[in-house]
Write an enzyme that holds these catalytic residues in place. Structure first.
Site, PDB file in Angstrom:
ATOM      1  N   GLY A 242       7.777  12.299  -2.404  1.00 56.74           N
ATOM      2  CA  GLY A 242       7.863  12.467  -0.958  1.00 56.74           C
ATOM      3  C   GLY A 242       6.810  13.298  -0.283  1.00 56.74           C
ATOM      4  O   GLY A 242       6.679  13.246   0.945  1.00 56.74           O
ATOM      5  N   GLU A 277       8.791  12.827  -8.935  1.00 54.50           N
ATOM      6  CA  GLU A 277       8.507  11.392  -8.821  1.00 54.50           C
ATOM      7  C   GLU A 277       7.479  11.135  -7.727  1.00 54.50           C
ATOM      8  O   GLU A 277       7.751  10.418  -6.756  1.00 54.50           O
ATOM      9  CB  GLU A 277       9.799  10.634  -8.470  1.00 54.50           C
ATOM     10  CG  GLU A 277      10.936  10.810  -9.460  1.00 54.50           C
ATOM     11  CD  GLU A 277      12.254  10.220  -8.964  1.00 54.50           C
ATOM     12  OE1 GLU A 277      12.356   9.789  -7.795  1.00 54.50           O
ATOM     13  OE2 GLU A 277      13.201  10.200  -9.760  1.00 54.50           O
ATOM     14  N   PRO A 278       6.298  11.718  -7.805  1.00 61.55           N
ATOM     15  CA  PRO A 278       5.327  11.549  -6.721  1.00 61.55           C
ATOM     16  C   PRO A 278       4.637  10.184  -6.776  1.00 61.55           C
ATOM     17  O   PRO A 278       4.270   9.711  -7.855  1.00 61.55           O
ATOM     18  CB  PRO A 278       4.308  12.654  -7.009  1.00 61.55           C
ATOM     19  CG  PRO A 278       4.329  12.783  -8.499  1.00 61.55           C
ATOM     20  CD  PRO A 278       5.762  12.511  -8.916  1.00 61.55           C
ATOM     21  N   ARG A 280       2.870   8.549  -3.363  1.00 63.15           N
ATOM     22  CA  ARG A 280       1.824   8.533  -2.338  1.00 63.15           C
ATOM     23  C   ARG A 280       0.782   9.632  -2.531  1.00 63.15           C
ATOM     24  O   ARG A 280      -0.411   9.388  -2.399  1.00 63.15           O
ATOM     25  CB  ARG A 280       2.492   8.688  -0.974  1.00 63.15           C
ATOM     26  CG  ARG A 280       1.557   8.498   0.181  1.00 63.15           C
ATOM     27  CD  ARG A 280       2.220   8.924   1.482  1.00 63.15           C
ATOM     28  NE  ARG A 280       3.525   8.374   1.694  1.00 63.15           N
ATOM     29  CZ  ARG A 280       3.769   7.247   2.387  1.00 63.15           C
ATOM     30  NH1 ARG A 280       2.783   6.569   2.912  1.00 63.15           N
ATOM     31  NH2 ARG A 280       5.013   6.813   2.530  1.00 63.15           N
ATOM     32  N   CYS A 351      -0.857 -15.440  12.153  1.00 67.31           N
ATOM     33  CA  CYS A 351      -0.378 -15.971  13.421  1.00 67.31           C
ATOM     34  C   CYS A 351       0.847 -15.233  13.937  1.00 67.31           C
ATOM     35  O   CYS A 351       1.921 -15.834  14.094  1.00 67.31           O
ATOM     36  CB  CYS A 351      -0.066 -17.443  13.255  1.00 67.31           C
ATOM     37  SG  CYS A 351      -1.477 -18.299  12.585  1.00 67.31           S
ATOM     38  N   GLU A 352       0.744 -13.950  14.113  1.00 70.43           N
ATOM     39  CA  GLU A 352       1.774 -13.208  14.837  1.00 70.43           C
ATOM     40  C   GLU A 352       1.166 -11.915  15.367  1.00 70.43           C
ATOM     41  O   GLU A 352       0.253 -11.353  14.766  1.00 70.43           O
ATOM     42  CB  GLU A 352       3.018 -12.946  13.988  1.00 70.43           C
ATOM     43  CG  GLU A 352       2.804 -12.340  12.643  1.00 70.43           C
ATOM     44  CD  GLU A 352       4.145 -12.252  11.898  1.00 70.43           C
ATOM     45  OE1 GLU A 352       4.937 -11.381  12.238  1.00 70.43           O
ATOM     46  OE2 GLU A 352       4.376 -13.066  10.988  1.00 70.43           O
ATOM     47  N   TYR A 380       1.141   1.979  -1.513  1.00 60.80           N
ATOM     48  CA  TYR A 380       1.903   1.032  -0.693  1.00 60.80           C
ATOM     49  C   TYR A 380       0.983   0.064   0.058  1.00 60.80           C
ATOM     50  O   TYR A 380       1.295  -0.371   1.164  1.00 60.80           O
ATOM     51  CB  TYR A 380       2.845   1.783   0.271  1.00 60.80           C
ATOM     52  CG  TYR A 380       3.732   2.767  -0.446  1.00 60.80           C
ATOM     53  CD1 TYR A 380       4.735   2.324  -1.301  1.00 60.80           C
ATOM     54  CD2 TYR A 380       3.555   4.156  -0.311  1.00 60.80           C
ATOM     55  CE1 TYR A 380       5.541   3.226  -1.991  1.00 60.80           C
ATOM     56  CE2 TYR A 380       4.354   5.061  -0.997  1.00 60.80           C
ATOM     57  CZ  TYR A 380       5.347   4.576  -1.833  1.00 60.80           C
ATOM     58  OH  TYR A 380       6.142   5.469  -2.511  1.00 60.80           O
TER      59      TYR A 380
END
Ligand code: LLP
Length: 427
Positions: A242, A277-278, A280, A351-352, A380
């Protein structure tokens, strides 16, 4: 700190020109720095040790970047793996990470996945609910084993960079309350197929303020003490991941040293093994996504669109979490930075309207064919990529010093189509 910098007028990853990689592999492409991955892992490990913490297990959160070459880079340094599916356990094993360093978490583990984890002999299964505790015990017992488990607690504390990545409030789907945890831990001690060894929490991601973590960890300490007071052995406290990464121009996360000092304060006098549990903080700054400008579309009435060959299927974070990624030219022009910036809406070809990386971002003048790098995209990014709009899955490159290698090739169109099968009535 990372290893992406200008050398001789071109953005490099360590000793390798990003332009050269883009020319050889094509764009879009992710590029990762071995030195940055290694640095982030060792800085955290050393900060925990310097604060006097007993932290034998730093289980890298595989979900952040699950490329096997990335996992092996970290595994070779002694990292474990925090996994949330059989696929991630298999990736960790393929990277040479031993089962004794693998943690299996997740709210909805299937029976097949639990059986696989038990057969593999993972270090710990983090159990998230009472029904799951019974299933784990039944499956392990049927195999003549006792699985080491931790109870995942939901500390009811909000934290994290976005509502979609905040996990620690009681109305989020994760974990059990403190009172439930105490009851389940005691029950688990009497079950044939499990051995309770610890408790675990994870309150969110991209956390840039230590206060909510400190509050959660204090509550976790209280839980450890209450369980031990009942005479039950408890050796491990898993504090989750986190800690945020520095996304340029965004709130700065605390340093690993400050994080470790806070934990040392919260755990003072408690004899316990800590697990982390790193994801990022290890991987984000170790990767960039390279893209090429297809067009600059200047509307006469105002907006200026920078249309790239990368899209939301390659980097989903801006569309999904309104996330900010710094965007830099790979080969800046000499006049760049001298007041020449203009506002662009940076978009992909999908296309959005959600396929918009950013609006009104001031960038130096860019034209068709120019290369840009999305910074801090190692976590991510590729792990969340898809083939939406039938765009072949984005490739990944790993750099080490002045060497580089494609560690996930871009599928050809033939390979993409070969995965599908015609039903018998169409043959
Ligand atoms: N442990 C557990 C139980 C988790 O759920 C997570 C992340 C981690 C560890 C690793 O957290 P980190 O250290 O990376 O913050 N896709 C989102 C982030 C989702 C995080 C989910 N859980 C994003 O791109 O921002």
């Amino acid at each position: 700190m990372n290893h992406f910098e200008l050398r001789g007028g071109e953005l490099h990853c360590e000793g390798v020109s990003l332009r050269a990689i883009a020319e050889a592999v094509g764009t879009p492409v992710y590029v990762y720095s071995t030195a940055t991955l290694e640095r982030h892992y060792t800085v955290l490990r050393d900060a925990l040790a310097a604060a006097g913490l007993k932290a034998p297990l730093i289980a890298y959160a595989v979900k952040a970047n699950s490329n096997v070459a990335v996992l092996r880079t970290l595994g070779d340094l002694g990292a474990g793996a925090d996994t949330v599916s059989e696929g991630e356990i298999r990736r960790a094993l393929a990277a040479g990470i031993p089962p004794q360093r693998i943690v299996f978490s997740g709210v909805g583990k299937t029976e097949a996945e639990i059986a696989f984890a038990v057969d593999t002999g993972v270090a710990e299964i983090n159990v998230e609910s009472e029904p799951e505790l019974h299933v784990v015990s039944r499956i392990a017992h049927a195999r003549g084993k006792r699985a080491d488990i931790a109870i995942r607690v939901n500390p009811d504390i909000a934290a994290g960079g976005h509502a979609k990545i905040s996990t620690g409030k009681s109305d989020n789907k994760f974990g059990v309350s403190f009172s439930e945890a105490e009851r389940l831990y005691a029950n688990a001690a009497n079950m044939a197929g499990v051995r309770p060894v610890g408790v675990a929490c994870h309150i969110g991601s991209q956390i840039v303020d230590l206060a909510p973590m400190e509050a959660a960890f204090a509550k976790m300490r209280g839980l450890v003490e209450r369980i031990r007071a009942e005479g039950l052995p408890l050796q491990r406290l898993d504090l989750g991941g986190g800690l945020g990464a520095p996304y340029f121009d965004q709130p700065e996360p605390p340093s690993p040293a400050d994080y470790a000092a806070m934990i040392a304060r919260a755990m003072a006098g408690l004899d316990i093994e800590l697990a982390f549990e790193p994801g990022r903080m290890i991987a984000a700054n170790a990767g960039v996504l390279l893209a090429r400008v297809i067009h600059v579309h200047q509307r006469p009435e105002g907006r200026r669109f920078l249309v790239l060959d990368a899209a939301m299927n390659d980097l989903m974070r801006p569309a999904m979490y309104d996330a900010f990624h710094d965007i830099r030219p790979v080969v800046p022009r000499p006049a760049d930075g001298a007041g020449s910036d203009k506002p662009y809406d940076v978009v992909g070809p999908i296309c959005e309207t959600g396929d918009t990386f950013t609006r009104d971002r001031a960038l130096p003048p860019l034209g068709p064919g120019d290369l840009v790098a999305f910074m801090t995209a190692g976590a991510y990014g590729a792990a969340m990529a898809s083939e939406y709009n039938s765009r072949p899955l984005v490739p990944e490159v790993l750099v080490k010093g002045d060497r580089w290698a494609v560690v996930r090739p871009r599928p050809t169109y033939e390979e993409m189509l070969a995965r599908e099968a015609a039903p018998p009535w169409q043959q």
